[in-house]
Design a protein around this motif. Structure first.
Motif, PDB file in Angstrom:
ATOM      1  N   THR A   2       0.859  -1.200   0.000  1.00  0.00           N
ATOM      2  CA  THR A   2       0.000   0.000   0.000  1.00  0.00           C
ATOM      3  C   THR A   2       0.889   1.242   0.000  1.00  0.00           C
ATOM      4  O   THR A   2       1.835   1.320   0.781  1.00  0.00           O
ATOM      5  CB  THR A   2      -0.867   0.075   1.284  1.00  0.00           C
ATOM      6  N   ASN A  46      -3.615   0.421  -3.662  1.00  0.00           N
ATOM      7  CA  ASN A  46      -3.325  -1.009  -3.471  1.00  0.00           C
ATOM      8  C   ASN A  46      -3.476  -1.712  -4.802  1.00  0.00           C
ATOM      9  O   ASN A  46      -4.118  -1.186  -5.705  1.00  0.00           O
ATOM     10  CB  ASN A  46      -4.389  -1.688  -2.584  1.00  0.00           C
ATOM     11  N   GLY A  47      -3.018  -2.978  -4.838  1.00  0.00           N
ATOM     12  CA  GLY A  47      -3.364  -3.815  -5.976  1.00  0.00           C
ATOM     13  C   GLY A  47      -4.831  -4.198  -5.834  1.00  0.00           C
ATOM     14  O   GLY A  47      -5.324  -4.315  -4.710  1.00  0.00           O
ATOM     15  N   ARG A  48      -5.546  -4.369  -6.940  1.00  0.00           N
ATOM     16  CA  ARG A  48      -6.970  -4.701  -6.830  1.00  0.00           C
ATOM     17  C   ARG A  48      -7.135  -6.190  -6.526  1.00  0.00           C
ATOM     18  O   ARG A  48      -6.665  -7.035  -7.280  1.00  0.00           O
ATOM     19  CB  ARG A  48      -7.692  -4.322  -8.127  1.00  0.00           C
ATOM     20  N   THR A  49      -7.836  -6.513  -5.427  1.00  0.00           N
ATOM     21  CA  THR A  49      -7.980  -7.927  -5.040  1.00  0.00           C
ATOM     22  C   THR A  49      -9.422  -8.404  -5.120  1.00  0.00           C
ATOM     23  O   THR A  49      -9.691  -9.580  -5.035  1.00  0.00           O
ATOM     24  CB  THR A  49      -7.475  -8.148  -3.597  1.00  0.00           C
ATOM     25  N   ASN A  50     -10.392  -7.481  -5.226  1.00  0.00           N
ATOM     26  CA  ASN A  50     -11.782  -7.933  -5.364  1.00  0.00           C
ATOM     27  C   ASN A  50     -12.430  -7.195  -6.525  1.00  0.00           C
ATOM     28  O   ASN A  50     -11.849  -6.249  -7.067  1.00  0.00           O
ATOM     29  CB  ASN A  50     -12.571  -7.688  -4.069  1.00  0.00           C
ATOM     30  N   PRO A  53     -11.116  -7.771 -11.997  1.00  0.00           N
ATOM     31  CA  PRO A  53      -9.649  -7.749 -11.901  1.00  0.00           C
ATOM     32  C   PRO A  53      -8.978  -6.991 -13.040  1.00  0.00           C
ATOM     33  O   PRO A  53      -7.760  -6.754 -13.004  1.00  0.00           O
ATOM     34  CB  PRO A  53      -9.271  -9.240 -11.946  1.00  0.00           C
ATOM     35  N   ASP A  56      -9.419  -0.686 -13.008  1.00  0.00           N
ATOM     36  CA  ASP A  56      -9.040   0.058 -11.804  1.00  0.00           C
ATOM     37  C   ASP A  56     -10.313   0.524 -11.099  1.00  0.00           C
ATOM     38  O   ASP A  56     -11.373   0.660 -11.722  1.00  0.00           O
ATOM     39  CB  ASP A  56      -8.222   1.301 -12.194  1.00  0.00           C
ATOM     40  N   GLY A  85       0.146  -2.950 -12.971  1.00  0.00           N
ATOM     41  CA  GLY A  85      -0.952  -3.795 -12.491  1.00  0.00           C
ATOM     42  C   GLY A  85      -2.187  -2.942 -12.285  1.00  0.00           C
ATOM     43  O   GLY A  85      -2.123  -1.707 -12.334  1.00  0.00           O
ATOM     44  N   ARG A  88      -6.519  -0.336  -6.898  1.00  0.00           N
ATOM     45  CA  ARG A  88      -7.698   0.175  -6.189  1.00  0.00           C
ATOM     46  C   ARG A  88      -7.228   1.385  -5.391  1.00  0.00           C
ATOM     47  O   ARG A  88      -6.222   1.309  -4.667  1.00  0.00           O
ATOM     48  CB  ARG A  88      -8.268  -0.882  -5.256  1.00  0.00           C
ATOM     49  N   TYR A 118       3.469   3.526  -5.105  1.00  0.00           N
ATOM     50  CA  TYR A 118       3.019   2.138  -5.287  1.00  0.00           C
ATOM     51  C   TYR A 118       3.815   1.442  -6.404  1.00  0.00           C
ATOM     52  O   TYR A 118       4.265   0.310  -6.255  1.00  0.00           O
ATOM     53  CB  TYR A 118       1.517   2.121  -5.608  1.00  0.00           C
TER      54      TYR A 118
END
Ligand code: PMV
Length: 321
Positions: A2, A46-50, A53, A56, A85, A88, A118
Motif C-alpha cells: 500500500t 493497493n493492488g486490486r484484489t476484489n 480484476p 481500476d 498492475g 484500487r 506504489y
C-alpha cells in the motif's frame, strides 16, 4: 503493498483561469499559490484484489468514481512501471469536496504521488507535477507544499518558497456552503474563454499581475500581495459574469464577506480576500490580526464557518509492504 500520500490543497492568490489551445491543461495565465495546512487529502493505492480484476477502481469519500477523469494520471504513472498492475484507490478529504475549496488540486496530486510510491517509478518533482496536471491543472502546484508558481504554458509548476518562508502568514477560510458546485471549473473556464468578451484582456493583464504578486510574496509585503490578489480574482470573475450563459458562483454571504474585508482594511486590519470556483471566501492575513478578523466576520455575516490555516508543508508519502 500500500502506498499512501497526504497532500494539502493549493490556494491560488493569482489565478489560473483558462487553458491554451495545445496540450492538456496548459494554463493561459501564470498562477501563484499557497498550500493550506488545515486541509488535506489522504489517498491510498493497493493492488486490486476484489471486483473486476481488469478494471481500476477509485473510491473518494466512500463513493465509487467514474474513472475517465483519473485515467490519464493512472496511465501516466503506470506506463513507466516495471510491474504495471490494476489498482484500487481510496481517497478521503478532511474538508468539503468539489465545493470551491481546491479539493481537485490535493486529490489529483495525492493520486499521482501515491501511484508513484506504489509503482516505485520515482518520478522527478517536475514529472510528478506534469502528470498531476493531466487530472487537474491546479494539482500541478499541489505536489509541492509551501508557496508555488506555475507559468503560463508550462507543463509543470515549481516551488517558489518553503512553507516557513512567511511564518506568521495565515489563511482564514469562510465556508459559506458545502454543497458540490453545479458547474465544474473545467466547464466554467471553457465557457469564459469561448464566450466572454473580456477573456483576452484577462489573459493579457494577468502577466504583470503575476510578476508584481510574485515579488510582493518574496518580499513578504502583504499589502502589495493582497492588492494583486483582489485584482486577480475579480478579473477572473469578470470573465465568468460576462460569459454566455453567465456564471455567478457568489452567494449573498460571499459579497458580505468581501465588504467586511474592505471595512477591516479601512480600520487598518490587513485582511485580503480571494475566491475560486465556488461561494467560499479565503482571506490572507497576519496571525496577529486573526482575532479582529474573526470577530468582525462572525458579527457581520450569518451562517458561515471559519477555519484557520497556516501555510502547508510538503506532501508526505508512505509505502508499506
Ligand atoms: O485545476 P482546476 O480545474 O481545479 O481549476 C482551478 C481554478 C481555480 O481554482 C479557480 C484557480 C486556481 O489557480 O487554482
Amino acid at each position: 503493498m500500500t502506498a499512501t500520500a497526504v497532500v494539502h490543497p493549493s490556494l491560488a492568490v493569482v489565478k489560473y483561469w483558462g487553458k491554451q489551445d495545445t496540450g492538456v491543461n496548459l494554463p493561459a495565465t501564470s498562477s501563484l499559490a499557497i498550500s493550506l495546512r488545515a486541509f488535506h487529502t489522504r489517498t491510498s493505492v493497493n493492488g486490486r484484489t476484489n471486483g473486476d480484476p481488469d478494471e481500476d477502481e477509485i473510491v473518494v469519500n466512500d463513493q465509487v468514481q467514474d474513472l475517465a477523469r483519473f485515467r490519464p494520471v493512472i496511465d501516466g504513472v503506470r506506463s513507466r512501471a516495471a510491474q504495471p498492475g490494476i489498482v484500487r484507490v481510496t481517497s478521503t478529504n478532511n474538508f468539503p469536496t468539489a465545493a470551491g475549496l481546491a479539493s481537485s488540486s490535493s486529490g489529483l496530486a495525492a493520486l499521482t504521488l501515491a501511484l508513484d510510491g506504489y509503482f516505485g517509478t520515482r518520478f522527478t518533482p517536475d514529472e510528478l507535477s506534469a502528470v498531476a496536471r493531466l487530472g487537474s491543472g491546479s494539482a500541478a502546484r499541489a505536489v509541492f507544499g509551501g508557496f508555488t508558481e506555475w507559468r503560463a504554458g508550462a507543463a509543470s509548476a515549481s516551488r517558489l518558497a518553503e512553507a516557513d518562508n512567511w511564518p506568521d502568514l495565515r489563511i482564514l477560510i469562510a465556508v459559506v456552503r458545502t454543497e458540490k458546485k453545479s458547474v465544474s471549473s473545467r466547464e466554467a473556464m471553457r465557457n469564459s474563454r469561448a464566450t466572454s468578451p473580456y477573456y483576452e484582456n484577462w489573459v493579457d493583464s494577468s502577466a504583470t499581475l503575476f510578476d508584481e504578486a510574485r515579488s510582493a510574496l518574496l518580499a513578504r509585503d502583504l499589502e502589495r500581495l493582497g492588492s494583486c490578489m483582489r485584482r486577480s480574482y475579480l478579473r477572473m470573475f469578470s470573465t465568468m459574469f460576462t460569459s454566455d450563459p453567465p456564471l455567478i458562483y457568489w452567494l449573498p454571504q460571499s459579497l458580505a464577506i468581501i465588504r467586511c474585508c474592505d471595512t477591516l482594511r479601512s480600520r487598518g486590519i490587513g485582511v485580503w480576500e480571494t475566491m475560486d470556483a465556488g461561494p467560499q471566501v479565503k482571506m490572507v492575513l497576519l496571525e496577529h490580526d486573526l482575532p479582529a478578523a474573526r470577530e468582525a466576520l462572525l458579527q457581520n455575516v450569518a451562517g458561515i464557518e471559519l477555519i484557520e490555516s497556516s501555510v502547508g508543508g510538503d506532501p508526505v508519502v508512505h509505502v508499506e509492504n
